[in-house]
Design a protein around this motif. Structure first.
Motif, PDB file in Angstrom:
ATOM      1  N   GLU A 172       9.188   4.535  18.174  1.00 42.76           N
ATOM      2  CA  GLU A 172       8.612   4.973  16.978  1.00 42.76           C
ATOM      3  C   GLU A 172       9.422   4.074  16.208  1.00 42.76           C
ATOM      4  OE1 GLU A 172       9.289   8.642  14.821  1.00 42.76           O
ATOM      5  OE2 GLU A 172       9.804   8.447  15.876  1.00 42.76           O
ATOM      6  N   THR A 173      11.001   3.337  15.966  1.00 42.53           N
ATOM      7  CA  THR A 173      11.428   2.983  15.477  1.00 42.53           C
ATOM      8  C   THR A 173      10.070   1.405  15.143  1.00 42.53           C
ATOM      9  OG1 THR A 173      13.107   3.689  16.028  1.00 42.53           O
ATOM     10  CG2 THR A 173      13.453   1.693  15.364  1.00 42.53           C
ATOM     11  N   LEU A 174       9.946   0.596  16.016  1.00 40.51           N
ATOM     12  CA  LEU A 174       9.015  -0.201  16.337  1.00 40.51           C
ATOM     13  C   LEU A 174       7.938   0.145  15.504  1.00 40.51           C
ATOM     14  CD1 LEU A 174       7.970  -3.647  17.164  1.00 40.51           C
ATOM     15  CD2 LEU A 174       7.485  -2.370  18.996  1.00 40.51           C
ATOM     16  N   SER A 175       7.512   0.683  15.299  1.00 37.06           N
ATOM     17  CA  SER A 175       5.444   1.274  15.151  1.00 37.06           C
ATOM     18  C   SER A 175       5.830   1.161  13.085  1.00 37.06           C
ATOM     19  CB  SER A 175       5.246   2.529  16.083  1.00 37.06           C
ATOM     20  OG  SER A 175       4.878   2.741  16.908  1.00 37.06           O
ATOM     21  N   ASN A 176       7.267   2.186  12.838  1.00 35.18           N
ATOM     22  CA  ASN A 176       7.704   2.274  11.587  1.00 35.18           C
ATOM     23  C   ASN A 176       7.943   0.432  10.705  1.00 35.18           C
ATOM     24  OD1 ASN A 176       6.957   4.740  11.894  1.00 35.18           O
ATOM     25  ND2 ASN A 176       9.555   5.110  12.332  1.00 35.18           N
ATOM     26  N   TYR A 177       8.167   0.319  11.814  1.00 31.16           N
ATOM     27  CA  TYR A 177       8.745  -1.385  11.120  1.00 31.16           C
ATOM     28  C   TYR A 177       7.118  -1.744  11.238  1.00 31.16           C
ATOM     29  CZ  TYR A 177      14.015  -1.094  12.199  1.00 31.16           C
ATOM     30  OH  TYR A 177      15.389  -0.611  12.017  1.00 31.16           O
ATOM     31  N   LEU A 178       6.287  -2.134  11.811  1.00 28.79           N
ATOM     32  CA  LEU A 178       4.825  -2.662  11.922  1.00 28.79           C
ATOM     33  C   LEU A 178       4.200  -2.227  10.799  1.00 28.79           C
ATOM     34  CD1 LEU A 178       4.783  -3.031  16.439  1.00 28.79           C
ATOM     35  CD2 LEU A 178       4.902  -4.598  14.007  1.00 28.79           C
ATOM     36  N   GLU A 179       4.349  -1.043  10.532  1.00 26.00           N
ATOM     37  CA  GLU A 179       3.566  -0.539   9.580  1.00 26.00           C
ATOM     38  C   GLU A 179       3.477  -0.946   8.119  1.00 26.00           C
ATOM     39  OE1 GLU A 179       2.779   4.198   7.388  1.00 26.00           O
ATOM     40  OE2 GLU A 179       4.587   3.200   8.555  1.00 26.00           O
ATOM     41  N   ALA A 180       5.294  -0.988   8.171  1.00 22.52           N
ATOM     42  CA  ALA A 180       5.878  -1.506   7.132  1.00 22.52           C
ATOM     43  C   ALA A 180       5.508  -3.414   7.172  1.00 22.52           C
ATOM     44  CB  ALA A 180       7.478  -1.726   6.661  1.00 22.52           C
ATOM     45  N   LEU A 181       5.256  -4.087   8.127  1.00 23.45           N
ATOM     46  CA  LEU A 181       5.430  -4.855   7.026  1.00 23.45           C
ATOM     47  C   LEU A 181       3.158  -5.326   7.393  1.00 23.45           C
ATOM     48  CD1 LEU A 181       7.135  -7.605  10.130  1.00 23.45           C
ATOM     49  CD2 LEU A 181       7.891  -6.530   7.725  1.00 23.45           C
ATOM     50  N   ASP A 182       3.026  -4.145   7.399  1.00 22.19           N
ATOM     51  CA  ASP A 182       0.982  -4.201   7.694  1.00 22.19           C
ATOM     52  C   ASP A 182       0.832  -4.266   6.045  1.00 22.19           C
ATOM     53  OD1 ASP A 182      -1.726  -3.747   8.317  1.00 22.19           O
ATOM     54  OD2 ASP A 182      -1.450  -1.856   8.012  1.00 22.19           O
ATOM     55  N   ARG A 183       1.749  -2.332   5.510  1.00 23.33           N
ATOM     56  CA  ARG A 183       1.652  -2.251   4.438  1.00 23.33           C
ATOM     57  C   ARG A 183       2.213  -3.866   3.168  1.00 23.33           C
ATOM     58  NH1 ARG A 183       5.688   2.968   3.691  1.00 23.33           N
ATOM     59  NH2 ARG A 183       5.004   3.099   1.627  1.00 23.33           N
ATOM     60  N   ARG A 187       1.178  -1.217  -0.160  1.00 27.19           N
ATOM     61  CA  ARG A 187       0.196   0.232  -0.340  1.00 27.19           C
ATOM     62  C   ARG A 187       0.850   0.932  -0.311  1.00 27.19           C
ATOM     63  NH1 ARG A 187      -1.775  -3.002   4.288  1.00 27.19           N
ATOM     64  NH2 ARG A 187      -3.559  -3.672   3.845  1.00 27.19           N
ATOM     65  N   PRO A 188       0.686   2.475  -0.894  1.00 26.44           N
ATOM     66  CA  PRO A 188       1.149   2.991  -0.962  1.00 26.44           C
ATOM     67  C   PRO A 188       1.015   4.714   0.153  1.00 26.44           C
ATOM     68  CG  PRO A 188       0.896   2.847  -2.871  1.00 26.44           C
ATOM     69  CD  PRO A 188      -0.688   2.036  -2.243  1.00 26.44           C
ATOM     70  N   PRO A 198      13.280  -1.403   3.311  1.00 27.84           N
ATOM     71  CA  PRO A 198      14.168   0.121   3.684  1.00 27.84           C
ATOM     72  C   PRO A 198      13.575   0.769   2.339  1.00 27.84           C
ATOM     73  CG  PRO A 198      15.496  -2.495   3.754  1.00 27.84           C
ATOM     74  CD  PRO A 198      13.802  -2.754   3.787  1.00 27.84           C
ATOM     75  N   GLU A 199      13.320  -0.022   1.089  1.00 31.54           N
ATOM     76  CA  GLU A 199      12.442   1.127   0.701  1.00 31.54           C
ATOM     77  C   GLU A 199      11.152   1.888   0.494  1.00 31.54           C
ATOM     78  OE1 GLU A 199      11.187  -1.464  -3.074  1.00 31.54           O
ATOM     79  OE2 GLU A 199      13.165  -1.368  -3.929  1.00 31.54           O
ATOM     80  N   MET A 200      10.624   2.074   1.925  1.00 33.80           N
ATOM     81  CA  MET A 200       9.738   2.403   2.346  1.00 33.80           C
ATOM     82  C   MET A 200      10.245   3.636   2.963  1.00 33.80           C
ATOM     83  SD  MET A 200       7.404  -0.217   3.217  1.00 33.80           S
ATOM     84  CE  MET A 200       6.089  -1.254   1.885  1.00 33.80           C
ATOM     85  N   GLY A 201      11.502   4.123   3.457  1.00 30.18           N
ATOM     86  CA  GLY A 201      11.370   4.549   3.745  1.00 30.18           C
ATOM     87  C   GLY A 201      13.226   4.973   5.058  1.00 30.18           C
ATOM     88  N   PRO A 202      13.021   5.801   5.328  1.00 25.84           N
ATOM     89  CA  PRO A 202      15.155   5.689   6.100  1.00 25.84           C
ATOM     90  C   PRO A 202      14.752   4.813   7.289  1.00 25.84           C
ATOM     91  CG  PRO A 202      14.430   7.980   6.001  1.00 25.84           C
ATOM     92  CD  PRO A 202      12.554   6.743   5.757  1.00 25.84           C
ATOM     93  N   ARG A 203      16.396   4.903   7.450  1.00 27.01           N
ATOM     94  CA  ARG A 203      16.484   3.859   8.762  1.00 27.01           C
ATOM     95  C   ARG A 203      15.291   2.464   8.995  1.00 27.01           C
ATOM     96  NH1 ARG A 203      16.312   8.643  12.982  1.00 27.01           N
ATOM     97  NH2 ARG A 203      14.649   8.946  12.246  1.00 27.01           N
TER      98      ARG A 203
END
Length: 417
Positions: free
Chosen positions: A245-256, A106-107, A200-205
């Motif tokens: 915040e980092t964990l939330s970003n990782y989980l969001e990526a797997l959800d997307r 998902r974009p 990694p393509e979904m955002g930095p760090r």
């Protein structure tokens, strides 16, 4: 395609195309979205690899819509501006079944993108169910169970070790006919690609090593609510917990990427003042993901049947989601926070009809599972919810029957839509 294997989603897609101008078919990579959509598309435009199509989108996008319909725009999320163009084309043509969009991620939310409501319908695809891979007879219809029917039919002849092997291999179309060794290598490579390329393509760090550790942490939490503090600690290891915040970003990526599919909590009206859990239960979209993340196979699972039972639950949930989606049912779980009593799955139809399911690998556990279902049914406020259409224990066994207490026992290798 002469070698196309039918999917439960085929009939759902055909129906949705008759009611909407365009359909978004989404799901994780490698679940067969393009193959399924191609069965009804007359034109296919691959937005991830067709440079001329991407150039046309920038210079003269109307050209993309001159092909014979239905037009399939594959990996549309590579060019998110295509969404609004499809929506506008549906408005201008005013017809049904014009366009298909397939994508594996998902974009990010974009305020410039119209929701597509009323123009673009949605269809989720998952890895193949046992019925789709030919490892379930499909004699017992989930839809019929929710209509109060008795289960009848014969299960496919799979032993518990063979079912565990199916959990390790998973429902990936690319692995049809493959053995466990090849499948384990394929799924491990799939996870590495997700960790090293897709996330990694979904955002930095986005640290690939952290992503792989997150897969393993979620695998250890399969079948249970996962606490953020526990996940952060397991990912960080000796370095200490990663940031929230980092964990939330990782989980969001797997959800997307649609690789995780938590089971939300059902909060019905109860006869007593029961305090109910609201945290979702963690599951991957396919049991092979968690098993690969832990680096184990059939041998290890056969030596730890308790762990195998948790991954078996993910297998059953994958199949239940696939079958239930075909008739617009939703899945939830239930747990009494005070006593710990729980039911693995509640399936609810749009009209409020509901049924409860317990998932047990061994047929010998049917007595305990049935008692749990009956206890749960007594606690529900039936004036508001009505009686359950069915109480069902799903097993890895061979036999299908109705018990004297009314609870149904159904092998997963007999279940179908």
């Amino acid at each position: 395609m002469t070698d196309y294997r039918s999917r439960v989603a085929d009939s759902e897609l055909a129906w949705r195309m008759s009611t909407m101008g365009a359909i978004l078919v989404d799901g994780p990579k490698a679940v067969g979205k393009t193959e399924t959509a191609s069965q009804i598309a007359r034109s296919v435009i691959r937005m991830d690899t067709d440079r001329s199509a991407r150039a046309a989108l920038e210079v003269h996008p109307a050209q993309l819509f001159d092909s014979a319909t239905p037009i399939l725009f594959d990996e549309w999320q590579e060019t998110p501006e295509l969404w609004n163009l499809v929506r506008r084309a549906v408005d201008e043509r005013g017809d049904k079944g014009l366009y298909l969009l397939t994508g594996s991620a998902r974009p990010r939310d974009d305020l410039r993108a119209h929701s597509g409501a009323g123009r673009i319908g949605r269809l989720r695809m998952r890895p193949m169910s046992l019925f789709e891979t030919g490892h379930s007879s499909g004699d017992v219809s989930l839809a019929a169970l929710l209509q109060g029917s008795d289960p009848t039919g014969t299960a496919a002849e799979l032993s518990v070790p063979e079912i565990i092997e199916r959990m390790v291999i998973g429902g990936w179309p690319a692995l049809l006919g493959q053995g466990e060794r090849a499948a384990r290598a394929w799924v491990a490579d799939y996870l590495r690609t997700v960790a090293e390329v897709d996330v990694p393509e979904m955002g930095p760090r986005r640290n690939p090593g952290n992503i792989l550790r997150l897969f393993a942490a979620l695998a250890r939490a399969t079948g249970a609510p996962a606490k953020g503090t526990t996940l952060a600690t397991e990912i960080g290891g000796q370095r200490g917990p990663i940031a929230t915040e980092t964990l939330s970003n990782y989980l969001e990526a797997l959800d997307r990427l649609m690789l995780v599919e938590p089971l939300p909590a059902w909060r019905p009206h109860m006869r007593s003042r029961t305090r109910l859990r609201s945290t979702p239960v963690q599951h991957f979209v396919d049991p092979s993901i968690g098993i690969a993340a832990l680096g184990i196979g059939s041998h290890e699972l056969l030596g730890d049947l308790e762990a195998a039972g948790l991954h078996f639950e993910s297998l059953v949930l994958r199949d239940l989601r696939t079958y239930a989606q075909s008739f617009d049912a939703t899945l939830s779980s239930w747990r009494d926070s005070q006593t710990g009593a729980e039911v693995d799955v509640v399936i609810e139809l749009p009209d409020g009809t509901w049924a409860a399911f317990e998932i047990k690998m061994g047929e010998g556990a049917a007595d305990t599972a049935a008692a749990s279902l009956l206890h749960f049914a007594k606690k529900i406020d039936k004036d508001r919810h009505g009686d359950p259409a069915a109480l069902v224990v799903i097993t890895a066994g061979k036999y299908t029957y109705r018990r004297a207490d009314g609870v149904l026992v159904v092998p997963i290798t007999a279940l179908g839509p």
